[in-house]
Each structure stands twice: as C-alpha cells, then as structure tokens.
Design an enzyme around this catalytic site. Structure first.
Site, mmCIF file in Angstrom:
data_model
loop_
_atom_site.group_PDB
_atom_site.id
_atom_site.type_symbol
_atom_site.label_atom_id
_atom_site.label_comp_id
_atom_site.label_asym_id
_atom_site.label_seq_id
_atom_site.Cartn_x
_atom_site.Cartn_y
_atom_site.Cartn_z
ATOM 1 N N ASP A 158 -2.006 3.116 -6.143
ATOM 2 C CA ASP A 158 -2.823 3.456 -4.982
ATOM 3 C C ASP A 158 -4.255 3.007 -5.273
ATOM 4 O O ASP A 158 -4.526 2.360 -6.273
ATOM 5 C CB ASP A 158 -2.779 4.958 -4.715
ATOM 6 C CG ASP A 158 -3.536 5.715 -5.786
ATOM 7 O OD1 ASP A 158 -3.380 5.371 -6.974
ATOM 8 O OD2 ASP A 158 -4.317 6.619 -5.456
ATOM 9 N N ARG B 219 1.939 8.240 11.299
ATOM 10 C CA ARG B 219 3.107 8.281 10.412
ATOM 11 C C ARG B 219 4.329 8.877 11.103
ATOM 12 O O ARG B 219 5.454 8.767 10.606
ATOM 13 C CB ARG B 219 2.796 9.082 9.162
ATOM 14 C CG ARG B 219 1.598 8.554 8.394
ATOM 15 C CD ARG B 219 1.087 9.552 7.389
ATOM 16 N NE ARG B 219 -0.273 9.234 6.976
ATOM 17 C CZ ARG B 219 -1.348 9.519 7.682
ATOM 18 N NH1 ARG B 219 -1.227 10.130 8.858
ATOM 19 N NH2 ARG B 219 -2.545 9.183 7.236
ATOM 20 N N LYS C 74 3.904 0.900 -2.645
ATOM 21 C CA LYS C 74 3.386 2.144 -3.230
ATOM 22 C C LYS C 74 4.283 3.332 -2.900
ATOM 23 O O LYS C 74 4.622 4.125 -3.776
ATOM 24 C CB LYS C 74 1.951 2.376 -2.756
ATOM 25 C CG LYS C 74 1.257 3.503 -3.476
ATOM 26 C CD LYS C 74 1.419 4.792 -2.716
ATOM 27 C CE LYS C 74 0.824 5.958 -3.482
ATOM 28 N NZ LYS C 74 1.073 7.220 -2.786
#
Length: 323
Positions: A261, A200, A242
């Site tokens: 989710d 990430r 999401k």
DNA sequence: TCCCAGGGAGGAT
DNA sequence: ATCCTCCATGGG
C-alpha cells in the site's frame, strides 16, 4: 428471574508451551489486518464470538500489563463446560493468532537485517488468520483507499445490516458476518448509504455474487499456487494486486504474500532504496524475494512501524526510537 | 477549503 | 509498461 446465572465464566490459558515466541495482543488486534474487523475492547479485555461445537461461544482474551509475554489469558462464557470445549477454543485461538509461528526464530533470522529496526517497537506483533474467508475478502475490498478506522466501521455496519444478530445472556450483542448469498442479494444503495462503503458498494455486491454463484471457491484457492490464486482473485471486480495480496495473507494465510500500500511503498523506498523512485510491483517482488516465507511478517512489521510515526519521516527519529 | 486514507478501473500516452 | 483521472466518504 434472571437468566444471567445460566452463563458461567471459565478461565483458561495459553502458555509458552503452546506459544512460540512473544505475542502482543493489543498491537496485533489494532494493526489493521484485513482478516476481520478489530475485536471490541471492554475494560482491557478483547472479546469476540465464534461458532464452536454447534453454538456461538463468547470469549474474552487479555494479557497482564506486561504485554510481550508468551501467555494469553482467556475467559470463556458458556452454559456447559467440557474438556472438548477447552480444546476447541484453544486450537481455534492458536490458529487465528498463529501462535505456532516462531517469532523468536524470525527475530533471530533477521537480527542484522534492515528489518530489525522495527523489532523493538513491534515485538510480539503477529499475523492474524481469518476464521471466515468471505469476511476477509470483503474486509480487503473495503480497505482500499480508506483508513483502518473507516473500513472497520464499514464492516461493522455490514454485519449489523446484513448479518445475524446473536444476543448473549450477559446482554452483549454480536453480529455474524453475512453469507455470500446475503451480500449478493443486497442492494447497492443499502451497501452504500447504510454501510458507508461509497463506491466500493458495487465491488462488494459483485464479488459476493461471484462467490455465491461459484465462479470462485475461496477454500479451493488454498490448493492453488500463489501466483495462480492471485491471478484468479484479480478477476474479481475491485480486486487488484494489493487487495489480492491482503486476502492471500490475512485470509488464506499465505505468508509469502506482501501487500504493498502507500505506506509500504514509502518506507521500503526510504529504508531499502534511499528514496529512489520505485514501482509498487518492484516493492512487492523485492519483499518477496528478500523475506521469502516471512515476507508477510516483514510487510506487517514495516507497516505497523511506519504508522507509529508521522510523515515525512526523518531517519534520525527512527534511530532514536530504537534505543 | 483542501488533503489524505492499507487502491482499482479505464483510458491515454 | 507507465501515467492520468475518477471513484464516495469521513477525518484531520
């Protein structure tokens, strides 16, 4: 010589005059919403700090053992104390805990709906509104494919490594969330290895860069229509449906958003579609059309409810817990 | 050792 | 449009 004495405690309260419906503080703070990372708990009281009237003010929020009351107790730490400060703190807390959302109305409106199965367990659970939009955006990105505990620790590490350190006179320490500029200029390696964000790290740095350079104005998104804001967000790297919905809901406070989710996907399939195969997008559209401006709350209640069970769920246990 | 966690991007079908 | 696989890392 101690300077602890400079800092004084002031007790204030928010009561049913200012709170529409119950609030369960613990459940709300621990529910893993991506407005911000969870507040720290020190012997039963949750504390945080915020820039109020030009300086960082520390405050503790707590409730008595009966946790579903329409009351929040607050202790403010400051050198000086004024009516203006009380007013600012109160209105700030009303905003972030969304105390004007009328939960009694919500429970009444859906008391015969499937959703009512969650009300007993989740009573007093509230949406939280971000105080810092950029922080909420990064929280939402960090939350992808990570447990609540894991993304919370990522965000704490981001604050420690890139934020500003604030030390209060009682010895407690607080880190602000870094600016878009700070994260735009952060090295991917530091984000990855110091903040444990894994793959990430790229998303975080790139998204921060887009915000810093003005490619996207998070505040401006408030004025957008829901679909337009969502589409704009999804142009950022690492932001899909999401994560975009998380920011729209917990960041911007658009309560018609319904982040889907893995858990929401499971429980909606089971409770509303008899375990029929159904896509995530269908789940989102279903929740939005059924619950309208309460879709965000419906999603939050379903999420918090299902997480109190172990998978796979048998429906019997749900009915038993309802008693 | 394997599996999962508040998913998304890129590619193949 | 729907279905793969890969992506880092920590925890069970």
């Amino acid at each position: 010589m101690n300077n602890y004495s400079k800092l004084m405690k002031h007790k204030i309260e928010l009561t049913s005059e200012e709170i529409l419906g119950p609030i369960n503080l613990k459940r709300t703070i621990q529910s893993g919403q991506t407005s911000e990372s969870a507040w720290k708990n020190a012997n039963g009281k949750y504390w945080d700090a915020e820039l109020i009237t030009d300086e960082y003010i520390k405050y503790e929020v707590f409730q008595s053992s009966k946790s579903n009351e329409k009351r929040l107790k607050i202790i403010v730490y400051s050198k000086e104390f004024s009516d203006e400060l009380v007013k600012s703190i109160k209105s700030y807390l009303i905003q972030i805990f969304r105390l004007h959302d009328n939960l009694d109305l919500f429970y009444e409106k859906f008391k015969f709906d499937e959703l009512s199965k969650t009300f007993n367990t989740c009573k007093g659970l509230r949406l939280m509104k971000a105080s810092n939009l950029f922080e909420s955006l990064i929280c939402s990105i960090c939350s992808q494919h990570a447990s609540v505990k894991q993304w919370n620790s990522m965000v704490e590490l981001i604050k420690i490594n890139f934020g500003e350190k604030i030390k209060f006179e009682d010895g407690s320490v607080f880190y602000t969330f870094p600016t878009p500029e700070a994260l735009a200029k952060a090295s991917i390696d530091k984000l990855k290895y110091l903040c444990l964000t894994g793959y990430r790290a790229n998303y975080i740095q790139k998204a921060a860069e887009k915000v810093f350079k003005g490619f996207i104005d998070l505040n401006e998104l408030k004025k957008f229509k829901f679909e337009d804001a969502k589409e704009k967000l999804m142009e950022l790297p690492g932001i899909g449906p999401k994560v975009a919905n998380c920011f729209l809901l917990y960041g911007l406070g658009m309560t018609e958003a319904a982040p889907v989710d893995i858990w929401i996907h499971r429980i909606v399939s089971k409770l509303y579609f008899n375990d029929r195969k159904i896509s995530k997008n269908e789940v989102e559209e279903f929740l939005r059309s059924r619950y309208k401006e309460w879709a965000g709350y419906a999603q939050l209640y379903l999420y918090d409810f299902i997480r109190s069970f172990k998978w796979p769920i048998n429906l019997e246990s749900i009915y038993i817990k309802q008693q």
